[in-house]
Scaffold this active site. Structure first.
Site, PDB file in Angstrom:
ATOM      1  N   HIS A 185      -4.622   1.364   7.326  1.00  0.00           N
ATOM      2  CA  HIS A 185      -3.273   1.942   7.450  1.00  0.00           C
ATOM      3  C   HIS A 185      -3.091   3.085   6.436  1.00  0.00           C
ATOM      4  O   HIS A 185      -2.625   4.171   6.788  1.00  0.00           O
ATOM      5  CB  HIS A 185      -2.216   0.847   7.239  1.00  0.00           C
ATOM      6  CG  HIS A 185      -0.806   1.337   7.269  1.00  0.00           C
ATOM      7  ND1 HIS A 185       0.094   0.965   8.248  1.00  0.00           N
ATOM      8  CD2 HIS A 185      -0.118   2.173   6.434  1.00  0.00           C
ATOM      9  CE1 HIS A 185       1.258   1.570   8.018  1.00  0.00           C
ATOM     10  NE2 HIS A 185       1.159   2.295   6.918  1.00  0.00           N
ATOM     11  N   GLU A 186      -3.490   2.833   5.186  1.00  0.00           N
ATOM     12  CA  GLU A 186      -3.318   3.856   4.142  1.00  0.00           C
ATOM     13  C   GLU A 186      -4.277   5.031   4.351  1.00  0.00           C
ATOM     14  O   GLU A 186      -3.914   6.186   4.119  1.00  0.00           O
ATOM     15  CB  GLU A 186      -3.520   3.245   2.752  1.00  0.00           C
ATOM     16  CG  GLU A 186      -2.549   2.126   2.390  1.00  0.00           C
ATOM     17  CD  GLU A 186      -1.091   2.462   2.656  1.00  0.00           C
ATOM     18  OE1 GLU A 186      -0.715   3.641   2.523  1.00  0.00           O
ATOM     19  OE2 GLU A 186      -0.331   1.545   3.028  1.00  0.00           O
ATOM     20  N   HIS A 215      -2.916   7.559   6.595  1.00  0.00           N
ATOM     21  CA  HIS A 215      -1.933   8.458   5.991  1.00  0.00           C
ATOM     22  C   HIS A 215      -2.586   9.709   5.410  1.00  0.00           C
ATOM     23  O   HIS A 215      -2.047  10.798   5.545  1.00  0.00           O
ATOM     24  CB  HIS A 215      -1.181   7.745   4.844  1.00  0.00           C
ATOM     25  CG  HIS A 215       0.000   6.941   5.303  1.00  0.00           C
ATOM     26  ND1 HIS A 215       1.062   7.490   5.974  1.00  0.00           N
ATOM     27  CD2 HIS A 215       0.295   5.625   5.163  1.00  0.00           C
ATOM     28  CE1 HIS A 215       1.960   6.550   6.220  1.00  0.00           C
ATOM     29  NE2 HIS A 215       1.528   5.400   5.746  1.00  0.00           N
ATOM     30  N   GLY A 251       0.848  -1.187   0.000  1.00  0.00           N
ATOM     31  CA  GLY A 251       0.000   0.000   0.000  1.00  0.00           C
ATOM     32  C   GLY A 251       0.880   1.231   0.000  1.00  0.00           C
ATOM     33  O   GLY A 251       2.018   1.182   0.457  1.00  0.00           O
ATOM     34  N   CYS A 280       5.697   0.148   7.442  1.00  0.00           N
ATOM     35  CA  CYS A 280       5.323   1.296   6.626  1.00  0.00           C
ATOM     36  C   CYS A 280       6.552   1.719   5.836  1.00  0.00           C
ATOM     37  O   CYS A 280       7.651   1.788   6.381  1.00  0.00           O
ATOM     38  CB  CYS A 280       4.863   2.427   7.537  1.00  0.00           C
ATOM     39  SG  CYS A 280       4.398   3.917   6.639  1.00  0.00           S
ATOM     40  N   LEU A 281       6.366   2.004   4.550  1.00  0.00           N
ATOM     41  CA  LEU A 281       7.509   2.343   3.699  1.00  0.00           C
ATOM     42  C   LEU A 281       8.212   3.630   4.145  1.00  0.00           C
ATOM     43  O   LEU A 281       9.376   3.835   3.830  1.00  0.00           O
ATOM     44  CB  LEU A 281       7.073   2.445   2.232  1.00  0.00           C
ATOM     45  CG  LEU A 281       6.568   1.126   1.610  1.00  0.00           C
ATOM     46  CD1 LEU A 281       6.072   1.370   0.188  1.00  0.00           C
ATOM     47  CD2 LEU A 281       7.634   0.043   1.633  1.00  0.00           C
ATOM     48  N   GLN A 302       3.013  10.045   1.063  1.00  0.00           N
ATOM     49  CA  GLN A 302       4.309   9.357   1.159  1.00  0.00           C
ATOM     50  C   GLN A 302       5.222   9.638  -0.031  1.00  0.00           C
ATOM     51  O   GLN A 302       6.409   9.299   0.020  1.00  0.00           O
ATOM     52  CB  GLN A 302       4.107   7.849   1.304  1.00  0.00           C
ATOM     53  CG  GLN A 302       3.494   7.462   2.642  1.00  0.00           C
ATOM     54  CD  GLN A 302       3.350   5.966   2.749  1.00  0.00           C
ATOM     55  OE1 GLN A 302       2.398   5.397   2.234  1.00  0.00           O
ATOM     56  NE2 GLN A 302       4.311   5.332   3.396  1.00  0.00           N
TER      57      GLN A 302
HETATM   58 NI    NI Z   1       2.402   3.510   5.783  1.00  0.00          NI
END
Ligand code: NI
Length: 191
Positions: A140-141, A144, A45, A98-99, A50
């Protein structure tokens, strides 16, 4: 095109994203770039903030979880202007990463079932229900685009424990296997 992924500490991750207009210039390109960037980093995701965009867009591809849940094979979607209208069930723990936080994983409590309204990349409106890992990735996304990151869900005690790791991430001292953008340090002016 692969874009650098914004690391923890950049203010864009704390900002609520703004709604997207149907004819927003460069939207298709942003979405394509987000997929390139997510696949390159082996993520499931990715949210627009991000990659430094302030738009209410996130993407998911949960295919890597097809062993855990057969329904996730080919589960690839774009969520534009999403609204989670309902979250139900007894909270469960899932180990999230998380990236924007390379090499950090934490168990996070979230409710298992959601109902979400969103537009797809062709601006068709959908209302769908998800549970399990699909719901988890979406939650989660979705966080963000509201300026929330997964570690905002852990206890202050746990947060103190990982404080030095977080500092290292925000200073670019944790190597990711993909290109990152580390927040610009404030320069002290001398004289
Ligand atoms: Ni994340």
């Amino acid at each position: 095109m692969i874009l650098p992924i914004v690391a923890y500490g950049d203010p864009v991750l704390k900002k609520e994203a703004t709604p997207v207009e149907r004819d927003h210039p460069g939207l298709k390109e942003l979405i394509n770039n987000m997929f390139d960037t997510m696949y390159n980093a082996q993520g499931v995701g990715l949210a627009a903030p991000q990659v430094g965009s302030g738009l209410r867009v996130f993407i998911v591809d949960a295919s890597p979880f097809k062993q855990e849940d057969k329904r996730l094979e080919g589960f690839k979607k774009v969520f534009i202007n999403p609204v989670i209208v309902e979250e139900t069930g007894k909270e469960w723990l899932f180990n999230e990463g998380c990236l924007s936080f390379p090499k950090l994983r934490e168990d996070i409590w979230r409710k298992p079932s959601i109902k979400i309204k969103y537009y797809d990349e062709d601006f068709n409106l959908h209302e769908e229900k998800y549970d399990g890992i699909a719901a988890r990735i979406i939650q989660h996304e979705y966080d963000h685009i509201k300026g929330i990151v997964f570690i905002d869900h852990i206890t202050p005690f746990k947060r103190r424990i990982i404080k030095s790791k977080l500092n290292a991430i925000s200073k670019g001292l944790v190597n990711a296997d993909y290109k990152m953008k580390v927040p610009v340090k404030k320069q002290k002016t001398v004289g």
